[in-house]
Design a protein around this motif. Structure first.
Motif, PDB file in Angstrom:
ATOM      1  N   ASP A  10       0.831  -1.202   0.000  1.00  0.00           N
ATOM      2  CA  ASP A  10       0.000   0.000   0.000  1.00  0.00           C
ATOM      3  C   ASP A  10       0.866   1.254   0.000  1.00  0.00           C
ATOM      4  OD1 ASP A  10      -2.315  -1.499   0.021  1.00  0.00           O
ATOM      5  OD2 ASP A  10      -2.564  -1.426   2.197  1.00  0.00           O
ATOM      6  N   ALA A  11       1.939   1.204   0.761  1.00  0.00           N
ATOM      7  CA  ALA A  11       2.858   2.347   0.811  1.00  0.00           C
ATOM      8  C   ALA A  11       3.524   2.559  -0.537  1.00  0.00           C
ATOM      9  CB  ALA A  11       3.916   2.122   1.890  1.00  0.00           C
ATOM     10  N   PHE A  12       3.888   1.447  -1.193  1.00  0.00           N
ATOM     11  CA  PHE A  12       4.496   1.582  -2.524  1.00  0.00           C
ATOM     12  C   PHE A  12       3.491   2.156  -3.507  1.00  0.00           C
ATOM     13  CE2 PHE A  12       5.104  -0.050  -6.824  1.00  0.00           C
ATOM     14  CZ  PHE A  12       6.338   0.519  -7.112  1.00  0.00           C
ATOM     15  N   ARG A  13       2.245   1.724  -3.430  1.00  0.00           N
ATOM     16  CA  ARG A  13       1.221   2.256  -4.336  1.00  0.00           C
ATOM     17  C   ARG A  13       1.081   3.766  -4.185  1.00  0.00           C
ATOM     18  NH1 ARG A  13      -2.918   0.002  -7.160  1.00  0.00           N
ATOM     19  NH2 ARG A  13      -2.684  -2.019  -6.103  1.00  0.00           N
ATOM     20  N   ALA A  14       1.091   4.219  -2.941  1.00  0.00           N
ATOM     21  CA  ALA A  14       0.982   5.662  -2.689  1.00  0.00           C
ATOM     22  C   ALA A  14       2.175   6.406  -3.275  1.00  0.00           C
ATOM     23  CB  ALA A  14       0.859   5.916  -1.193  1.00  0.00           C
ATOM     24  N   ASP A  15       3.371   5.847  -3.090  1.00  0.00           N
ATOM     25  CA  ASP A  15       4.582   6.486  -3.627  1.00  0.00           C
ATOM     26  C   ASP A  15       4.557   6.497  -5.149  1.00  0.00           C
ATOM     27  OD1 ASP A  15       5.514   6.899  -1.079  1.00  0.00           O
ATOM     28  OD2 ASP A  15       6.848   5.149  -1.070  1.00  0.00           O
ATOM     29  N   ALA A  16       4.155   5.368  -5.743  1.00  0.00           N
ATOM     30  CA  ALA A  16       4.106   5.272  -7.204  1.00  0.00           C
ATOM     31  C   ALA A  16       3.089   6.252  -7.775  1.00  0.00           C
ATOM     32  CB  ALA A  16       3.763   3.843  -7.626  1.00  0.00           C
ATOM     33  N   ARG A  17       1.930   6.351  -7.113  1.00  0.00           N
ATOM     34  CA  ARG A  17       0.894   7.266  -7.589  1.00  0.00           C
ATOM     35  C   ARG A  17       1.379   8.713  -7.538  1.00  0.00           C
ATOM     36  NH1 ARG A  17      -5.208   6.510  -5.556  1.00  0.00           N
ATOM     37  NH2 ARG A  17      -4.766   4.569  -6.677  1.00  0.00           N
ATOM     38  N   THR A  18       2.053   9.051  -6.471  1.00  0.00           N
ATOM     39  CA  THR A  18       2.584  10.414  -6.344  1.00  0.00           C
ATOM     40  C   THR A  18       3.605  10.705  -7.426  1.00  0.00           C
ATOM     41  OG1 THR A  18       2.222  10.434  -3.950  1.00  0.00           O
ATOM     42  CG2 THR A  18       3.828  11.995  -4.834  1.00  0.00           C
ATOM     43  N   TRP A  19       4.533   9.773  -7.628  1.00  0.00           N
ATOM     44  CA  TRP A  19       5.580   9.991  -8.638  1.00  0.00           C
ATOM     45  C   TRP A  19       4.970  10.123 -10.029  1.00  0.00           C
ATOM     46  CZ3 TRP A  19       7.505   7.949 -13.122  1.00  0.00           C
ATOM     47  CH2 TRP A  19       8.766   8.397 -13.525  1.00  0.00           C
ATOM     48  N   LEU A  20       4.029   9.257 -10.357  1.00  0.00           N
ATOM     49  CA  LEU A  20       3.415   9.308 -11.676  1.00  0.00           C
ATOM     50  C   LEU A  20       2.653  10.612 -11.885  1.00  0.00           C
ATOM     51  CD1 LEU A  20       2.099   5.639 -11.928  1.00  0.00           C
ATOM     52  CD2 LEU A  20       3.887   6.664 -13.337  1.00  0.00           C
ATOM     53  N   GLU A  86      -1.344   1.476 -11.620  1.00  0.00           N
ATOM     54  CA  GLU A  86      -1.378   2.932 -11.445  1.00  0.00           C
ATOM     55  C   GLU A  86      -1.149   3.660 -12.764  1.00  0.00           C
ATOM     56  OE1 GLU A  86      -2.230   4.730  -8.730  1.00  0.00           O
ATOM     57  OE2 GLU A  86      -2.845   2.757  -8.006  1.00  0.00           O
ATOM     58  N   MET A  87      -0.318   3.075 -13.629  1.00  0.00           N
ATOM     59  CA  MET A  87      -0.102   3.687 -14.937  1.00  0.00           C
ATOM     60  C   MET A  87      -1.365   3.603 -15.783  1.00  0.00           C
ATOM     61  SD  MET A  87       3.808   2.420 -15.758  1.00  0.00           S
ATOM     62  CE  MET A  87       3.750   3.014 -17.455  1.00  0.00           C
ATOM     63  N   THR A  88      -2.023   2.457 -15.758  1.00  0.00           N
ATOM     64  CA  THR A  88      -3.271   2.305 -16.508  1.00  0.00           C
ATOM     65  C   THR A  88      -4.329   3.278 -16.012  1.00  0.00           C
ATOM     66  OG1 THR A  88      -2.808  -0.024 -16.954  1.00  0.00           O
ATOM     67  CG2 THR A  88      -5.108   0.683 -17.103  1.00  0.00           C
ATOM     68  N   ARG A  89      -4.358   3.486 -14.701  1.00  0.00           N
ATOM     69  CA  ARG A  89      -5.359   4.367 -14.090  1.00  0.00           C
ATOM     70  C   ARG A  89      -5.291   5.776 -14.661  1.00  0.00           C
ATOM     71  NH1 ARG A  89      -5.516   8.062 -10.131  1.00  0.00           N
ATOM     72  NH2 ARG A  89      -3.282   7.831  -9.749  1.00  0.00           N
ATOM     73  N   ILE A  90      -4.090   6.271 -14.951  1.00  0.00           N
ATOM     74  CA  ILE A  90      -3.950   7.641 -15.442  1.00  0.00           C
ATOM     75  C   ILE A  90      -3.712   7.714 -16.950  1.00  0.00           C
ATOM     76  CG2 ILE A  90      -3.085   8.460 -13.218  1.00  0.00           C
ATOM     77  CD1 ILE A  90      -0.273   8.499 -14.429  1.00  0.00           C
ATOM     78  N   GLY A  91      -3.798   6.553 -17.646  1.00  0.00           N
ATOM     79  CA  GLY A  91      -3.621   6.556 -19.100  1.00  0.00           C
ATOM     80  C   GLY A  91      -2.179   6.605 -19.545  1.00  0.00           C
ATOM     81  N   ALA A  92      -1.263   6.087 -18.735  1.00  0.00           N
ATOM     82  CA  ALA A  92       0.161   6.103 -19.075  1.00  0.00           C
ATOM     83  C   ALA A  92       0.588   4.763 -19.644  1.00  0.00           C
ATOM     84  CB  ALA A  92       1.000   6.427 -17.843  1.00  0.00           C
ATOM     85  N   VAL A  93       1.414   4.800 -20.676  1.00  0.00           N
ATOM     86  CA  VAL A  93       1.954   3.592 -21.302  1.00  0.00           C
ATOM     87  C   VAL A  93       3.462   3.569 -21.088  1.00  0.00           C
ATOM     88  CG1 VAL A  93       2.373   2.448 -23.520  1.00  0.00           C
ATOM     89  CG2 VAL A  93       0.134   3.442 -23.027  1.00  0.00           C
ATOM     90  N   ASN A  94       3.998   2.389 -20.809  1.00  0.00           N
ATOM     91  CA  ASN A  94       5.443   2.247 -20.645  1.00  0.00           C
ATOM     92  C   ASN A  94       6.140   2.619 -21.951  1.00  0.00           C
ATOM     93  OD1 ASN A  94       8.099   1.449 -20.184  1.00  0.00           O
ATOM     94  ND2 ASN A  94       7.555  -0.486 -19.234  1.00  0.00           N
ATOM     95  N   PRO A  95       7.000   3.641 -21.963  1.00  0.00           N
ATOM     96  CA  PRO A  95       7.630   4.085 -23.203  1.00  0.00           C
ATOM     97  C   PRO A  95       8.893   3.312 -23.562  1.00  0.00           C
ATOM     98  CG  PRO A  95       8.290   5.535 -21.437  1.00  0.00           C
ATOM     99  CD  PRO A  95       7.348   4.523 -20.823  1.00  0.00           C
ATOM    100  N   ILE A  96       9.310   2.394 -22.694  1.00  0.00           N
ATOM    101  CA  ILE A  96      10.529   1.617 -22.927  1.00  0.00           C
ATOM    102  C   ILE A  96      10.131   0.205 -23.337  1.00  0.00           C
ATOM    103  CG2 ILE A  96      12.735   0.848 -21.975  1.00  0.00           C
ATOM    104  CD1 ILE A  96      12.488   3.853 -21.896  1.00  0.00           C
TER     105      ILE A  96
END
Length: 401
Positions: A10-20, A86-96
C-alpha cells in the motif's frame, strides 16, 4: 527486493501514484494509442513523449523488476503489478520496449558475464538502442537447429558469413543477438549465441514488403563480418540452451502483452454495424453467440496470464507453459480480427480511399498481418510439440514400417 504485501505494498502504491502524477505529462493521457505506437516506433520521440521516456528511463521503471545495479527499477513482481495498475489508471503507457526489453535483456541477465551486462543492459533500460533477432534462416525456420550461418574462429575474433530471414526491425536495429554455427560436426551442440553490431562492415538488411503493405521484417546478410570474441554469450557451442530460454521470454511476452487499456470489446463494435433487436441485443443471433464465445475465451486468457504473473513471484521466469499462452493468445487475436471483418461487412474490405474510416482500414491490414501470428515466435505446431513433451509428458510418435 522481497515481494512484500499488505501495508508495504500500500505504501508503494501511494509512492508510485505520487511519482506518476508529478512526472507523467497529462497531455499524453488522451492518446494511449499514440503512446503505444511511439513505444514501438524506430523514430526518436519528441515533446512530451520524449520527456516521459527520459523520466521513466531515469527512474528505471521502464524495466521495473530488473536489478538497480544496471539501471532497472529493482521492484518485486507485486510492486511491478501495482505500478502497471497505477499507470493504466492515469492513461500512461510504458515508453521503454522492444526486443531488448522483452527478449534479449532478460536472457543476458541470466547468461551474460558481468562485462556484457554492464555494457548492454543500461542502454536497454534507457531505451537508447534497438535490438533485432538473428535466428531463422531461409533453410532453417521450424527446424531452427539446422541453421548454417557460420562463425569461424580467427584468433581474436569470429568471422561470420551467412544470412537470416524474417529479422524484425533489422533495418532500424543497432545490435543483433544471433545464433551461429561454430561446429559443423554437431547439430544442436554446434550452435553459439553471438552479439553482432549492425553497423559492422559486411552487414546488410533488406526490408521485405508484406501483404499488409508494411515491411516489419528483413532479409539480413552477413559477409565476412568480424565479431570480437567478447561478444560470445555463454559457452562456445552452448547457444542452443540460451536460445530456448530466450524463446520462452519471447513467447511469454507474446502471450501476456498488454500495454495500456484493452481494446474495445467486439460486441460493442458489432452493435454499430449490425444493429440491435428490440431487447438491445445484437440482431444476428448466430453472430451474437460466436462473439460471446470469443469474449469468454479472451477473458480466460487474460485471467490465466494474471495467474501466471502471480506464480512468477518465485523469480524462476517463464516456463514451457509459455507455449500454451502463446498459442492461446495468438488464436484469440486472430479470432477477434476475423469477427471484426465479418461485422464490418463491405466496410471490412477496404484497402484505401475516402469511403472507409481509419479504424476500418487498420482492421483490414491487421487481419492480414494476423495470419502470421501462429507462425512467428515458433509456429503453433512447434508449440504443440513442446506442450505434449514438456508439459503433458506424452511419448514421441514412432513411425511403423
Amino acid at each position: 527486493m522481497a515481494d512484500f504485501g499488505g501495508a508495504d505494498l500500500d505504501a508503494f502504491r501511494a509512492d508510485a501514484r505520487t511519482w506518476l502524477e508529478q512526472n507523467f505529462p497529462t497531455s499524453l493521457a488522451q492518446d494511449v494509442e499514440g503512446q503505444q505506437a511511439a513505444a514501438q516506433s524506430p523514430q526518436t520521440p519528441t515533446g512530451d513523449l520524449a520527456i516521459w521516456k527520459q523520466r521513466m528511463a531515469e527512474k528505471g521503471w521502464g524495466t521495473p523488476t530488473w536489478p538497480q545495479a544496471y539501471g532497472g527499477g529493482g521492484l518485486s513482481a507485486a510492486e511491478a503489478r501495482v505500478l502497471a495498475e497505477e499507470m493504466t489508471r492515469i492513461g500512461a503507457v510504458n515508453p521503454i520496449g522492444g526486443m531488448g526489453v522483452g527478449m534479449f535483456g532478460p536472457t543476458l541477465l541470466e547468461y551474460g558475464d558481468e562485462e556484457q551486462k554492464q555494457r548492454h543492459i543500461p542502454p536497454i533500460v534507457k531505451g537508447e538502442l534497438r535490438w533485432c533477432q538473428g535466428f531463422s534462416e531461409p533453410g532453417a525456420g521450424s527446424d531452427l537447429a539446422g541453421l548454417q550461418t557460420k562463425a569461424e574462429d580467427k584468433g581474436d575474433h569470429y568471422l561470420v558469413n551467412g544470412s537470416k530471414i524474417w529479422t524484425s526491425g533489422a533495418q532500424y536495429a543497432d545490435w543483433c543477438f544471433c545464433l551461429v554455427r561454430t561446429d559443423n560436426t554437431k547439430k544442436h551442440e554446434g550452435i553459439s549465441f553471438l552479439l553482432i553490431d549492425m553497423k559492422s562492415p559486411g552487414v546488410e538488411a533488406r526490408p521485405i514488403r508484406l501483404i499488409a503493405g508494411n515491411s516489419p521484417f528483413c532479409e539480413t546478410f552477413f559477409t565476412d563480418v568480424k565479431v570480437p570474441k567478447a561478444n560470445l554469450v555463454g559457452p562456445l557451442n552452448g547457444g542452443w540452451t540460451i536460445a530456448k530460454r530466450l524463446l520462452q521470454f519471447e513467447r511469454n511476452g507474446m502471450g501476456s502483452r498488454q500495454n495500456g487499456p484493452a481494446p474495445a470489446a467486439v460486441h460493442e463494435i458489432a452493435r454499430d454495424y449490425v444493429g440491435a433487436d428490440e431487447t438491445g441485443r445484437l440482431a444476428d443471433r448466430d453472430l451474437r453467440t460466436r462473439i460471446v464465445e470469443h469474449e469468454m475465451e479472451t477473458r480466460l486468457v487474460q485471467l490465466t496470464n494474471r495467474r501466471a504473473a502471480a506464480e512468477a513471484k518465485s523469480n524462476q521466469g517463464p516456463s514451457a507453459a509459455t507455449s500454451i499462452m502463446k498459442n492461446a493468445s495468438m488464436k484469440v487475436g486472430q479470432d477477434r480480427l476475423e469477427l471484426l471483418l465479418e461485422v464490418m461487412g463491405a466496410q471490412g474490405l477496404g484497402w484505401e480511399g475516402e469511403g472507409f474510416a481509419a479504424e476500418e482500414l487498420t482492421t483490414v491490414r491487421s487481419w492480414l498481418s494476423s495470419k502470421a501470428f501462429s507462425i512467428f515466435g515458433g509456429s503453433a505446431e512447434i508449440q504443440n510439440n513442446i506442450i505434449s513433451k514438456r508439459i503433458l509428458g506424452l511419448p514421441e510418435l514412432t513411425q511403423s514400417r
